[in-house]
Scaffold this motif. Structure first.
Motif, mmCIF file in Angstrom:
data_model
loop_
_atom_site.group_PDB
_atom_site.id
_atom_site.type_symbol
_atom_site.label_atom_id
_atom_site.label_comp_id
_atom_site.label_asym_id
_atom_site.label_seq_id
_atom_site.Cartn_x
_atom_site.Cartn_y
_atom_site.Cartn_z
ATOM 1 N N VAL A 16 0.854 -1.185 0.000
ATOM 2 C CA VAL A 16 0.000 0.000 0.000
ATOM 3 C C VAL A 16 0.888 1.232 0.000
ATOM 4 C CG1 VAL A 16 -1.813 1.264 1.225
ATOM 5 C CG2 VAL A 16 -1.786 -1.242 1.276
ATOM 6 N N ASP A 17 0.572 2.222 -0.866
ATOM 7 C CA ASP A 17 1.344 3.461 -0.847
ATOM 8 C C ASP A 17 0.553 4.555 -0.147
ATOM 9 O OD1 ASP A 17 -0.439 4.635 -2.638
ATOM 10 O OD2 ASP A 17 0.830 4.302 -4.380
ATOM 11 N N THR A 18 1.152 5.729 -0.020
ATOM 12 C CA THR A 18 0.560 6.800 0.785
ATOM 13 C C THR A 18 -0.720 7.370 0.184
ATOM 14 O OG1 THR A 18 2.050 8.389 -0.285
ATOM 15 C CG2 THR A 18 2.731 7.482 1.844
ATOM 16 N N ASP A 19 -0.974 7.113 -1.095
ATOM 17 C CA ASP A 19 -2.209 7.583 -1.716
ATOM 18 C C ASP A 19 -3.333 6.558 -1.616
ATOM 19 O OD1 ASP A 19 -1.201 10.078 -2.631
ATOM 20 O OD2 ASP A 19 -0.120 9.022 -4.202
ATOM 21 N N GLY A 20 -3.062 5.413 -0.968
ATOM 22 C CA GLY A 20 -4.069 4.373 -0.845
ATOM 23 C C GLY A 20 -4.055 3.365 -1.972
ATOM 24 N N ARG A 21 -3.136 3.500 -2.909
ATOM 25 C CA ARG A 21 -3.023 2.536 -4.017
ATOM 26 C C ARG A 21 -2.502 1.201 -3.486
ATOM 27 N NH1 ARG A 21 -0.489 5.560 -6.537
ATOM 28 N NH2 ARG A 21 -1.962 6.330 -8.098
ATOM 29 N N ILE A 22 -3.092 0.092 -3.927
ATOM 30 C CA ILE A 22 -2.657 -1.235 -3.492
ATOM 31 C C ILE A 22 -2.130 -2.001 -4.696
ATOM 32 C CG2 ILE A 22 -3.300 -3.392 -2.352
ATOM 33 C CD1 ILE A 22 -5.612 -1.944 -1.042
ATOM 34 N N THR A 23 -0.919 -2.517 -4.593
ATOM 35 C CA THR A 23 -0.326 -3.352 -5.634
ATOM 36 C C THR A 23 -0.322 -4.801 -5.159
ATOM 37 O OG1 THR A 23 1.100 -1.547 -6.399
ATOM 38 C CG2 THR A 23 1.717 -3.776 -7.049
ATOM 39 N N PHE A 24 -0.907 -5.690 -5.976
ATOM 40 C CA PHE A 24 -0.956 -7.127 -5.685
ATOM 41 C C PHE A 24 0.053 -7.843 -6.592
ATOM 42 C CE2 PHE A 24 -5.152 -5.381 -4.875
ATOM 43 C CZ PHE A 24 -5.513 -5.927 -3.653
ATOM 44 N N ARG A 25 0.828 -8.773 -6.030
ATOM 45 C CA ARG A 25 1.802 -9.540 -6.809
ATOM 46 C C ARG A 25 1.684 -11.024 -6.452
ATOM 47 N NH1 ARG A 25 6.325 -8.957 -4.794
ATOM 48 N NH2 ARG A 25 5.753 -7.719 -2.960
ATOM 49 N N LEU A 26 1.724 -11.884 -7.468
ATOM 50 C CA LEU A 26 1.772 -13.330 -7.234
ATOM 51 C C LEU A 26 2.472 -13.997 -8.397
ATOM 52 C CD1 LEU A 26 -1.637 -14.993 -8.008
ATOM 53 C CD2 LEU A 26 -1.387 -12.540 -8.175
ATOM 54 N N ARG A 27 2.845 -15.247 -8.197
ATOM 55 C CA ARG A 27 3.549 -16.001 -9.236
ATOM 56 C C ARG A 27 2.644 -17.088 -9.785
ATOM 57 N NH1 ARG A 27 7.932 -14.566 -6.008
ATOM 58 N NH2 ARG A 27 9.677 -13.685 -7.195
ATOM 59 N N LEU A 28 2.607 -17.192 -11.125
ATOM 60 C CA LEU A 28 1.835 -18.219 -11.808
ATOM 61 C C LEU A 28 2.736 -18.938 -12.801
ATOM 62 C CD1 LEU A 28 -1.460 -16.258 -12.592
ATOM 63 C CD2 LEU A 28 -1.045 -17.837 -10.710
ATOM 64 N N ARG A 29 2.644 -20.269 -12.834
ATOM 65 C CA ARG A 29 3.465 -21.036 -13.771
ATOM 66 C C ARG A 29 3.007 -20.834 -15.209
ATOM 67 N NH1 ARG A 29 6.681 -25.117 -11.515
ATOM 68 N NH2 ARG A 29 6.486 -25.267 -9.248
#
Length: 274
Positions: A16-29
């Motif tokens: 989460v950044d200070t502007d409320g933006r959320i970055t999601f990360r995951l790994r897929l084969r």
């Protein structure tokens, strides 16, 4: 035989950044055309509402994909469960939480821009899955320090999304009885304010067990604004922020935060089980 479901570790990392933006990360084969679905958890006896879909784009060379939940448009208030859609017509697969980087939220410095006040906090559900708690309010009064001394509660707070005027008033309203309220004049400096509530005034209003909900009226005839604590990293503070009880007359009083992180005061008759 192994399948994609048991070879991929369906854990989504969040930042989460200070502007409320959320970055999601995951790994897929086998990334395919994946999307991340945030599905609003339906209320009891209500149909499920449409999901908020985010494209998962390749990021780097190690099979990682990434999606970004921007500050706008806002999520409606409630709990949103996170799922993976491997293809547009694929079934939903529930995501588990990975690392959640919420450092910018810890000290309550989330940037609150123009109204409405929109807050989103990723969290792990009780059964170990990833979800996002969202709040969306026209205005919000953020509670800070709460002190209990001499049979009274003193709260420091700040108003967001509206202007505090000389006619402002803090109201404690008896839950289930909108006509029963107690009013208190806040001490204000800009949009920061504090107020004190003598507990004896709450015990005298009604007999037995009761709950008082805390509101701010920023100006005469303005809509009520709920007082709560939303602007940090805690999605559920009811069982975490536990305040001591105060005995006043024949009652025991305890401030607490509700399941929506709103401020309330519980009053329990001393001769009744709690």
């Amino acid at each position: 035989m192994s399948t994609r479901r048991d070879t991929d570790d369906l854990r989504a990392h969040c930042t989460v950044d200070t502007d409320g933006r959320i970055t999601f990360r995951l790994r897929l084969r086998s990334p395919g055309r994946p999307r991340l679905a945030l599905v609003p958890r339906p209320k009891k006896n209500r149909p499920e509402r449409p999901a908020h879909l985010l494209d998962l784009e390749p990021h780097g060379d190690d099979g990682e994909v990434r999606a970004v939940l921007a500050p706008r448009p806002e999520l409606t208030e409630g709990r949103w469960d996170a799922y993976l859609l491997r293809e547009p017509d694929a079934g939903r697969e529930r995501l588990r939480p990975g690392l959640r980087d919420l450092r910018v939220l810890v000290d309550g410095t989330l940037r609150v821009g123009l109204p409405p006040v929109a807050v989103r906090v990723p969290y792990a559900t009780k059964d170990g899955f990833l979800a996002v708690r969202a709040w969306l309010r026209t205005a919000h009064a953020e509670a800070g320090r709460l002190d209990l001394t001499d049979g009274a509660m003193t709260v420091r707070a700040r108003l967001y999304g509206a202007e505090l005027t000389d006619d402002a008033e803090v109201l404690l309203r008896l839950r289930g009885d909108r006509a029963t309220v107690r009013g208190y004049r806040p001490r204000a400096e800009g949009n920061a304010f504090d107020f004190s509530v003598p507990f004896a005034e709450l015990t005298a209003a009604a007999a037995g067990n009761q709950v008082w909900d805390a509101f701010l009226r920023p100006a005469a005839d303005a809509p009520l604004v709920r007082i709560g604590r939303l602007l940090d990293d805690m999605a559920d503070r009811k069982t975490v922020c536990v305040y001591p009880e105060s005995a006043v007359g024949g009652a025991v009083l305890r401030p607490y935060y509700t399941v929506d992180n709103d401020l309330a005061v519980e009053v329990t008759a001393a001769d009744r089980p709690r």
